[in-house]
Design a protein around this motif. Structure first.
Motif, short mmCIF file in Angstrom:
data_model
loop_
_atom_site.label_atom_id
_atom_site.label_comp_id
_atom_site.label_asym_id
_atom_site.label_seq_id
_atom_site.Cartn_x
_atom_site.Cartn_y
_atom_site.Cartn_z
N CYS A 1 0.73 -1.25 0.00
CA CYS A 1 -0.14 -0.01 0.14
C CYS A 1 0.80 1.29 0.00
N VAL A 2 0.46 2.27 -0.43
CA VAL A 2 1.02 3.66 -0.35
C VAL A 2 0.46 4.52 0.76
N ILE A 3 1.17 5.22 1.49
CA ILE A 3 0.54 5.95 2.61
C ILE A 3 0.93 7.41 1.96
N THR A 4 -0.11 8.18 2.16
CA THR A 4 -0.24 9.68 1.95
C THR A 4 -0.36 10.59 2.78
N PRO A 5 0.28 11.67 3.07
CA PRO A 5 0.04 12.61 4.32
C PRO A 5 -0.98 13.60 4.00
N SER A 6 -1.66 14.05 4.96
CA SER A 6 -2.59 15.31 4.76
C SER A 6 -2.36 16.48 5.57
N GLN A 7 -3.05 17.36 5.45
CA GLN A 7 -2.97 18.69 6.34
C GLN A 7 -3.45 18.30 7.66
N SER A 8 -4.29 17.28 7.75
CA SER A 8 -4.78 17.20 8.99
C SER A 8 -4.00 15.94 9.89
N LEU A 9 -4.21 15.38 11.12
CA LEU A 9 -3.42 14.50 11.72
C LEU A 9 -3.93 13.09 11.24
N THR A 10 -3.66 12.88 10.07
CA THR A 10 -4.19 11.43 9.31
C THR A 10 -3.31 11.33 8.27
N LEU A 11 -3.35 9.91 7.84
CA LEU A 11 -2.48 9.51 6.74
C LEU A 11 -3.57 8.70 5.90
N LEU A 12 -3.61 8.74 4.65
CA LEU A 12 -4.59 8.03 3.71
C LEU A 12 -3.69 6.74 2.93
N VAL A 13 -4.38 5.78 3.24
CA VAL A 13 -3.65 4.49 3.01
C VAL A 13 -4.71 3.90 1.83
N LYS A 14 -3.98 3.46 0.69
CA LYS A 14 -4.42 3.03 -0.37
C LYS A 14 -3.53 1.75 -0.93
N LEU A 15 -4.26 0.72 -1.26
CA LEU A 15 -3.53 -0.67 -1.89
C LEU A 15 -3.22 -0.44 -3.33
N VAL A 16 -1.82 -0.82 -3.66
CA VAL A 16 -1.30 -0.67 -5.01
C VAL A 16 -1.06 -1.99 -5.41
N ALA A 17 -1.00 -2.08 -6.92
CA ALA A 17 -0.85 -3.33 -7.59
C ALA A 17 0.74 -3.77 -7.59
N THR A 18 0.76 -5.10 -7.57
CA THR A 18 2.02 -5.61 -7.75
C THR A 18 2.47 -6.26 -9.10
N ARG A 19 3.51 -7.06 -9.21
CA ARG A 19 3.90 -7.19 -10.53
C ARG A 19 2.98 -8.61 -10.94
N GLU A 20 2.35 -9.32 -10.02
CA GLU A 20 1.63 -10.60 -10.24
C GLU A 20 0.37 -10.10 -10.83
N LEU A 21 -0.28 -8.95 -10.42
CA LEU A 21 -1.50 -8.49 -11.09
C LEU A 21 -1.51 -7.56 -12.11
N MET A 22 -0.36 -7.31 -12.66
CA MET A 22 -0.21 -6.19 -13.82
C MET A 22 -0.69 -7.20 -15.13
N LEU A 23 -1.30 -6.41 -16.07
CA LEU A 23 -1.63 -6.51 -17.33
C LEU A 23 -0.92 -5.85 -18.17
N PRO A 24 -0.37 -6.36 -19.39
CA PRO A 24 0.15 -5.52 -20.24
C PRO A 24 -0.66 -4.48 -20.94
N GLY A 25 0.03 -3.30 -21.12
CA GLY A 25 -0.76 -2.09 -21.69
C GLY A 25 0.02 -1.31 -22.61
N PHE A 26 -0.20 -0.48 -23.63
CA PHE A 26 0.62 0.15 -24.30
C PHE A 26 -0.26 1.48 -24.49
N PHE A 27 0.56 2.58 -23.82
CA PHE A 27 -0.25 4.03 -23.83
C PHE A 27 0.65 5.02 -24.68
#
Length: 527
Positions: free
Chosen positions: A384-410
């Motif tokens: 997961c990635v942890i992001t700070p905020s202006q309040s006394l809190t941190l935001l936590v969001k799950l992030v993809a890993t290699r096993e979950l990635m699908l190929p893509g061309f952008f």
């Protein structure tokens, strides 16, 4: 009044999301402001219960009771189960709407403390019944008094009226003053003088005073706080900042572990029937941080562990790589920790937020899966990635890993698009309203009406007998031919000089308390 031990940590029961406190709402009705408050309050309650009654997963709100206080107190709704009971709660809200038409009188000064006392007696009666039937005990009650009178006057009234009442089982007694949009109608006496510092500290220890705007959205938000996890027995997350890449001697010499509580940012659509994500299962162990809210783990389970792996620049991750619901981390309020440890933990948490904002950094952390202890297989871990905020809190969001990635061309954008297309799109964008921020409270999806329509219509003798009879009025007063109560409330024992209270309580609450289930089975009342 028996003071609750606010400085001790050994008296409070463990509160999990699957074992929330019982809630008693007392609506303190005064003229003429009730005409302004009633429509907003009823709509907010209707919307809230359409949501609360429909939620799947761990039970966030078990039992609810409603009192009104006019010229006397009255139990409009005994303690009932919330989940799956929307029709009955909706009928209770209809009772409140009728009060707006019929009018009311100035409450007697003893009526409000009596409502609290009578509700507490019902709570004790219900808890006693569960104990004798070897059911899970009800250990705490939260009482909310909603009033348009000056809140400090109401607090004084409660302090005086409840000074001889044992409130040890009341986890929280809260007075909420509705203030916005009704000041011009207030006919109450002038506000009382500010209490001294010593008096303020005593009142705050027992009765929490808050204010609330008189609009539907504000009231909805207030009631939705009841859906938050109320557990304070154990911290939810251990966030390890010391990198594992350090040598063992360095890591042991400077161990940094922040103890945090986890809070939802919003309700998962998968918990509601008929929504876009309503087909996903809510009882599958995910093995990641979201599992903390998808299943009720035993209290013996250790806190979920997050090990920081590295730091990232704030723009160093693509949003398309995040998935799942975001969660909020805050310093723990676990009552089992020492005061010094709680304070130090909060200071370290504050410093982490400050440093991350100053450096413009994010944190990448690895989570330890929640798996049964007997399972010897090596589980997959999540990140997961942890992001700070202006309040006394941190935001936590799950992030993809290699096993979950699908190929893509952008493909990258070319330097300039065709001039004709550029003019058309520019003109279209110029016609859009430009807002500075996104405010979800201003965006509705018709979810409340959808959920309300999915609930079944009243069925059987329970509803036709209990609630149809409540609509019968005579001479502007409520009829006394209520449905038979399953449980008789305990008699209110009067203190010296309080004989009037006893007779008033018996009259007002007669035949209103019943077992919070759809069963009509009787059992003897306990006296």
């Amino acid at each position: 009044m028996h003071r609750r031990r606010t400085t001790s940590r050994g008296t409070s029961p463990a509160m999990k999301i699957s074992h929330q406190p019982l809630r008693l709402l007392i609506v303190h009705i005064t003229l003429p402001s009730w005409a302004d408050i009633c429509p907003n309050l009823c709509e907010a309650l209707q919307n809230f219960f359409s949501l609360a009654c429909s939620l799947m997963g761990p039970n966030r709100m078990s039992l609810f009771s409603l009192y009104t206080v006019q010229n006397q107190h009255e139990c409009v709704l005994p303690f009932v189960q919330v989940r799956g009971n929307f029709v009955r709660l909706q009928a209770c809200i209809s009772e409140l709407r009728m009060l707006q038409v019929e009018g009311c009188h100035r409450p007697h000064h003893t009526s409000l403390p009596l409502a609290v006392e009578d509700g507490l007696q019902q709570f004790k009666q219900y808890s006693s019944h569960l104990a004798t039937n070897a059911a899970r005990p009800c250990t705490s009650l939260e009482i909310t008094v909603l009033t348009s009178r000056p809140g400090k006057e109401v607090v004084k009234e409660l302090e005086e009226g409840l000074k001889d009442i044992n409130l040890l089982s009341v986890r929280r007694l809260q007075v909420v003053e509705v203030i916005k949009g009704i000041q011009e109608h207030t006919d109450s006496p002038s506000p009382i003088e500010e209490p001294s510092n010593d008096e303020s500290s005593i009142l705050e220890a027992d009765i929490v005073l808050e204010t609330l705007d008189n609009d539907v959205v504000s009231m909805e938000v207030f009631f939705k706080a009841w859906l938050h996890n109320s557990e304070t027995d154990q911290e939810n997350i251990h966030l390890f900042l010391t990198p594992q890449s350090l040598s063992p001697s360095r890591a042991e010499a400077n161990p940094i572990c922040l103890k945090c509580d986890l809070q939802e940012r919003f309700l998962s659509p998968s918990l509601l029937p008929g929504t876009a994500d309503g087909t996903s299962r809510v009882d599958d162990p995910k093995g990641d941080i979201s599992s903390l809210y998808h299943m009720a783990s035993p209290s013996s389970d250790p806190p979920y562990k997050l090990q920081v792996i590295k730091a990232l620049r704030s723009g160093g991750i693509c949003e398309s790589l995040t998935y799942g619901l975001p969660f909020i981390l805050r310093p723990t309020s676990c009552w089992q920790l020492d005061w010094d440890e709680l304070e130090t933990n909060q200071q370290h948490f504050h410093a982490l937020c400050h440093c991350l904002l100053k450096r413009d950094w994010l944190l990448l952390a690895r989570g330890e899966p929640l798996i049964p202890r007997h399972n010897q297989n090596l589980p997959a871990c999540s990140f997961c990635v942890i992001t700070p905020s202006q309040s006394l809190t941190l935001l936590v969001k799950l992030v993809a890993t290699r096993e979950l990635m699908l190929p893509g061309f952008f493909p990258l954008l070319s330097e300039d698009p065709p001039e004709d297309s550029l003019k058309i799109i520019e003109s279209t964008l110029d016609s859009l309203e430009l807002g500075l921020t996104y405010n979800p409270l201003q965006v509705g999806s018709h979810l409340y009406s959808h959920l309300s329509s999915t609930h079944a219509k009243p069925q059987g003798r329970l509803y036709t007998t209990s609630w149809a009879s409540r609509g019968l009025r005579k001479g502007g007063q409520l009829q006394t031919n209520r449905a038979r109560a399953t449980v008789v409330p305990l008699p209110v024992a009067p203190a010296p000089g309080r004989a009037l209270k006893k007779s008033t309580a018996s009259k007002a609450s007669s035949g209103t308390f019943e077992l919070p289930s759809d069963s009509e089975e009787e059992y003897p009342s306990q006296t």
